[in-house]
Design a protein around this motif. Structure first.
Motif, mmCIF file in Angstrom:
data_model
loop_
_atom_site.group_PDB
_atom_site.id
_atom_site.type_symbol
_atom_site.label_atom_id
_atom_site.label_comp_id
_atom_site.label_asym_id
_atom_site.label_seq_id
_atom_site.Cartn_x
_atom_site.Cartn_y
_atom_site.Cartn_z
ATOM 1 N N LEU C 13 0.595 5.620 -4.986
ATOM 2 C CA LEU C 13 -0.692 4.972 -5.241
ATOM 3 C C LEU C 13 -1.786 5.932 -4.819
ATOM 4 C CD1 LEU C 13 -0.358 1.297 -3.896
ATOM 5 C CD2 LEU C 13 -0.278 2.084 -6.273
ATOM 6 N N ALA C 19 -3.853 3.000 -10.231
ATOM 7 C CA ALA C 19 -2.720 2.074 -10.341
ATOM 8 C C ALA C 19 -2.892 1.157 -11.542
ATOM 9 C CB ALA C 19 -2.594 1.255 -9.047
ATOM 10 N N LYS C 40 6.242 0.362 -10.493
ATOM 11 C CA LYS C 40 6.614 0.931 -9.187
ATOM 12 C C LYS C 40 5.537 1.917 -8.725
ATOM 13 C CE LYS C 40 8.081 4.283 -7.795
ATOM 14 N NZ LYS C 40 7.304 5.399 -7.110
ATOM 15 N N PHE C 66 -1.315 -3.759 -5.275
ATOM 16 C CA PHE C 66 -0.204 -4.412 -5.989
ATOM 17 C C PHE C 66 -0.603 -5.830 -6.421
ATOM 18 C CE2 PHE C 66 2.572 -1.202 -3.856
ATOM 19 C CZ PHE C 66 3.140 -0.693 -5.002
ATOM 20 N N GLU C 67 -1.326 -6.553 -5.563
ATOM 21 C CA GLU C 67 -1.765 -7.901 -5.935
ATOM 22 C C GLU C 67 -2.651 -7.855 -7.171
ATOM 23 O OE1 GLU C 67 -3.423 -9.677 -2.348
ATOM 24 O OE2 GLU C 67 -1.674 -11.022 -2.243
ATOM 25 N N LYS C 70 -0.577 -7.137 -10.279
ATOM 26 C CA LYS C 70 0.152 -8.318 -10.749
ATOM 27 C C LYS C 70 -0.782 -9.276 -11.473
ATOM 28 C CE LYS C 70 3.418 -10.302 -8.372
ATOM 29 N NZ LYS C 70 4.352 -10.828 -7.340
ATOM 30 N N THR C 77 6.340 -6.053 -9.538
ATOM 31 C CA THR C 77 6.046 -4.805 -8.827
ATOM 32 C C THR C 77 7.165 -4.442 -7.870
ATOM 33 O OG1 THR C 77 4.828 -6.052 -7.165
ATOM 34 C CG2 THR C 77 3.539 -5.072 -8.971
ATOM 35 N N THR C 79 7.926 -1.615 -4.479
ATOM 36 C CA THR C 79 7.495 -0.516 -3.612
ATOM 37 C C THR C 79 8.571 -0.247 -2.586
ATOM 38 O OG1 THR C 79 5.554 0.476 -2.555
ATOM 39 C CG2 THR C 79 6.264 -1.682 -1.704
ATOM 40 N N VAL C 94 5.022 -7.730 -3.221
ATOM 41 C CA VAL C 94 5.766 -7.116 -4.325
ATOM 42 C C VAL C 94 7.058 -7.885 -4.578
ATOM 43 C CG1 VAL C 94 4.793 -4.834 -3.774
ATOM 44 C CG2 VAL C 94 7.077 -5.458 -2.939
#
Lengths: 260, 260, 260, 260
Positions: C13, C19, C40, C66-67, C70, C77, C79, C94
């Motif tokens: 990231l 991302a 990923k 990541f949130e 999504k 996701t 990680t 994730v």
């Protein structure tokens, strides 16, 4: 225990004069350290990386050179053979017939060396587990020859690299044969020299000392008066001063461990 | 692109009847899948683990068998030779002379096969980096033969195990030669069978499929009507039903990738 | 059989914008080929060769990214975590917690991932035999999580090189878990880049095709819009056009073998 | 040159009484041979093959045991840590913080050990080339700690086997750090014991002698009063009589080479 056997000489027979000069120095080196010696050289480098590299003087001229070396220096001699038919003529002249590592699984060659050699030195293939040398040993014994030395010269470790597994010396000795470290081929870097095989001369001494500490019966080293000018395996050959230092340390280690 | 070449047959010539029976089945197998085929067999297993194992019918009887196979089936034939002098007589009969993996660095043998073979299949040594096969290829070309196939058969991976590095197929193809996977020797476990070489037949199919997906020009497989009764390499040989299934999948993969 | 799962994204990231941009392209790539996808990325490269290399945005900022990914893309996701305490917070966000290859023997980390992850992807250590992954799988199952993917990413093959043993995919599947090839890490050359890890991007496609032919449940690839500018693992990352071509061939192979 | 440092003790702290009894014997062993000693033990075996194996007494109880050992025997102590947060508390008690081989690439752990340890022993990963340890050394030095020992404990050699490359000791010493052989972990057979790691105790002595002949600054050996009863790593642990014989030979070799 018996004293360490030194197997030493140039990689390849370049000429009679070269062989005699090197044999005399091998003899002097061994005498200085009080060990028996065998003069080694190849009459033909049959597996050079490139087809254009120097291969040696050939079988018949080579055997004549070995005869002269024996006569003039009294040294025992060793050479490697590559096809079964060479064992008989070579065995009439040299004392030890050597089976090259790549060829250690060729039954006919192993058997011919066992039949025609006073003794046989088999180099363990870079692809072979130490304990699998029991089959090679059995082939020699079944051919009537129990005078067999098993030599470690490094195992394939990925591409372009060899590793000496010191456990191999123990495992092969447990097969009931004397064992040898080929300290100079063990530091080769296959393919590492572009069109030739490269090498790391600086690891010869530590590997030889390590093998002496583990326990060996013979030490094999290629020595050239001027490795930079050697026609084969220069990058991993020692000069005589280096070989002298290696031998001094190896013998000191043996004495420290109570071995002659 | 050209169609996949199938190189198949028993490990070793056990008899004329066995050879003919197997060759007919190889021919039928290839015909069923619409691919050209070469019948392979060894007249002599020169590097058996044990000196007591069956070695084959020998050179002259073997060549007579190959002649009969050609006459009766019309198949091209392939055999491996072990010393340089065998290349000339073998080359008069068989179509492809094969250099065994252990022997791929023996210059005389490689050159003799190049001189006397219509084409040459060189198996990459278990100890050799794929790119180092360029030297072998150069030896063949300098001897006047450019019909050379380079075969992957696994690389030494620790003791008693081989790994097929799929990158090797790409690397060797970049040398300008057609490439082959020897799918049955690649699953050998050297020394794994005690006094014989073991093998893992169950990995032949996945490795063959993988190689097809990477890109190969030929597929080499040892097939025996009854692998449990094979006099050599039984543990890694396929029977004809297995070989049929492998070939079906391999060809489906090739078609999916737009290859004939 | 179930359709192939694509696990793809940048190595690390670098920012929220990076991302999101990459996730949208991963989503489009998967949609174009009709396969499910997991995005990923690593919030922290905890095992960079050099201590001075970029490591990522860190855990908390990474989870926020990541949130957002999504929410905006709907993608699942994945990680990787490096210490056991990270599994709980990461597992809240994730979908798949990944155990890095070097860490696959760290019991606490494996168990924490199993407890806190909806599912777990364990990369097989470069030092581990495929069948030894059964112990890792057992640790997950004993911790109550049977949603475990086992990933091949190459085995140590000498120094500075990795080899993908295609047999490993078969062996690990026999353990009862879905298997994955990490096609981009598998072509790393550890230490090959001097102060960074090198890589051979050109082998990603053949290895991915080979794995598809052997049989995989998931394909892991690191993709960067501009690999030359990637802050980590550029030499082995693909761009989206390359990834598209890989996926096309991989899916063609699967269809040819009757897999969805 | 400085005298050889002996790092010895049981694999895992089983109890305070066990630790004290072993530490006293380590002290006596070192005194008998006139070498300095560090008592080693693990408070937690964080990477056992099976999740069900004994892991040790834990961090806080373990540190209490190390304090008692220091107070009662005066020995310096060493323990390994597995996550970065453990380095600070462990570093308050033990003298040497050890980075396990699998974890030698985890930057945070290495840096934490460098910050909180008086000195650091980093085991080279089974997957790492010796020269790549320069990056680990740099991470320690940049964190302000130059008291770093680099330990060889075997490199991955195919599956389920390790090989000690004696060249690694030379290569790592050239990085400017003292080097150590971990003679007992080097003979492990990963996965060889089924649900546990196997080992070949009989190779500890030859490998230790070999390393002494190459040149080491420290020798690491796991010793258990009764290896058959050890709760971890029994198959590769020595008893005190064996350790005594190893040390005698190792020191004889050093003296023969002019080292204290």
């Amino acid at each position: 225990g018996r004293p360490l056997l030194l197997i030493a000489g140039p990689c390849v027979l370049e000429s009679e004069a070269q062989a005699l000069a090197h044999a005399r120095q091998v003899k002097a080196l061994a005498a200085r350290h009080g060990v028996p010696a065998v003069f080694k050289a190849s009459f033909d480098k049959a597996n050079r990386t490139s087809g254009r590299s120097f291969r040696g003087v050939g079988l018949e001229p080579g055997l004549a050179v070995f005869e002269r070396v024996k006569r003039e220096t009294g040294l025992a001699t060793l050479t490697d053979v590559h096809e079964a038919w060479q064992a008989e003529p070579a065995g009439r002249v040299v004392d030890v017939l050597q089976v090259p590592a790549f060829l250690c699984r060729q039954t006919d060659l192993v058997v011919a060396c066992a039949r025609h050699g006073r003794s046989v030195n088999v180099k363990k293939g870079q692809f072979l587990a130490p304990r699998d040398m029991r089959h090679v040993l059995a082939k020699c014994r079944e051919a009537g020859n129990a005078q067999v030395v098993l030599t470690e010269r490094g195992a394939s470790f990925g591409y372009g690299n060899l590793v000496v597994d010191m456990r191999a010396l123990v495992m092969m000795r447990e097969l009931g044969a004397p064992v040898c470290l080929d300290a100079t081929h063990a530091v080769q870097l296959p393919g590492g020299g572009g069109d030739t095989t490269g090498g790391n001369r600086e690891y010869v001494a530590p590997l030889a000392r390590a093998a002496a500490a583990v326990g060996i019966d013979a030490l094999f080293m290629e020595i050239h008066e001027d490795p930079a000018q050697a026609k084969s395996d220069g990058p991993n050959s020692l000069d005589f001063a280096m070989a002298d230092a290696v031998l001094r340390d190896v013998l000191a280690i043996r004495r420290a461990l109570g071995q002659p």
